[in-house]
Motif scaffolding. Structure first.
Motif, mmCIF file in Angstrom:
data_model
loop_
_atom_site.group_PDB
_atom_site.id
_atom_site.type_symbol
_atom_site.label_atom_id
_atom_site.label_comp_id
_atom_site.label_asym_id
_atom_site.label_seq_id
_atom_site.Cartn_x
_atom_site.Cartn_y
_atom_site.Cartn_z
ATOM 1 N N ALA A 26 3.790 15.159 3.036
ATOM 2 C CA ALA A 26 4.701 14.326 3.810
ATOM 3 C C ALA A 26 4.191 12.889 3.890
ATOM 4 N N ALA A 27 5.103 11.943 3.720
ATOM 5 C CA ALA A 27 4.819 10.513 3.875
ATOM 6 C C ALA A 27 6.154 9.782 3.872
ATOM 7 N N ASN A 28 6.361 8.913 4.834
ATOM 8 C CA ASN A 28 7.612 8.163 4.905
ATOM 9 C C ASN A 28 7.519 6.771 4.300
ATOM 10 N N ASP A 29 6.305 6.278 4.064
ATOM 11 C CA ASP A 29 6.115 4.946 3.493
ATOM 12 C C ASP A 29 5.135 5.066 2.326
ATOM 13 N N ALA A 30 5.648 5.013 1.117
ATOM 14 C CA ALA A 30 4.821 5.253 -0.067
ATOM 15 C C ALA A 30 3.670 4.264 -0.187
ATOM 16 N N ARG A 31 3.897 3.009 0.071
ATOM 17 C CA ARG A 31 2.836 2.007 -0.082
ATOM 18 C C ARG A 31 1.698 2.207 0.904
ATOM 19 N N LYS A 32 1.995 2.638 2.100
ATOM 20 C CA LYS A 32 0.968 2.805 3.129
ATOM 21 C C LYS A 32 0.317 4.187 3.111
ATOM 22 N N GLU A 33 1.052 5.214 2.692
ATOM 23 C CA GLU A 33 0.586 6.584 2.878
ATOM 24 C C GLU A 33 0.264 7.350 1.601
ATOM 25 N N LEU A 34 0.597 6.803 0.433
ATOM 26 C CA LEU A 34 0.367 7.523 -0.813
ATOM 27 C C LEU A 34 -0.575 6.759 -1.736
ATOM 28 N N LYS A 35 -1.402 7.519 -2.445
ATOM 29 C CA LYS A 35 -2.296 6.950 -3.458
ATOM 30 C C LYS A 35 -2.174 7.807 -4.717
ATOM 31 N N GLY A 36 -0.991 7.804 -5.314
ATOM 32 C CA GLY A 36 -0.764 8.611 -6.505
ATOM 33 C C GLY A 36 -0.154 9.965 -6.230
ATOM 34 N N CYS A 37 0.089 10.274 -4.980
ATOM 35 C CA CYS A 37 0.715 11.550 -4.620
ATOM 36 C C CYS A 37 2.231 11.399 -4.591
#
Length: 81
Positions: A26-37
């Motif tokens: 789960a993540a609503n903001d890709a730039r802030k919460e994801l690192k390739g996921c």
């Protein structure tokens, strides 16, 4: 299907050429919460942002969890719309 204290239940994606340890969580903001996921969302709200990601992940896990129990391959196809 995998569990971690940080993400709870999520999906580990394997056998991606040139990549390792890709998670679907789960993540609503890709730039802030994801690192390739990868993060499922119920609806897109802006480029790289969405709403109700935890809800979308729960729905996805409910669909794929029974298949994962059969020890059969499950393929993920990602399309850009």
């Amino acid at each position: 299907k995998r569990y971690s204290p940080r993400f709870g239940w999520h999906i580990l994606i394997v056998n991606v050429p040139g990549r390792s340890f890709i998670l679907m969580h789960a993540a609503n903001d890709a730039r802030k919460e994801l690192k390739g996921c990868i993060a499922p969302v119920a609806e897109l709200s802006a480029p790289g942002k969405g709403n109700l990601s935890k809800f979308a992940l729960q729905k996805l896990l409910a669909i794929v969890s029974p298949v994962l129990g059969y020890n059969q391959p499950l393929f993920l196809i990602i399309k850009s719309i």
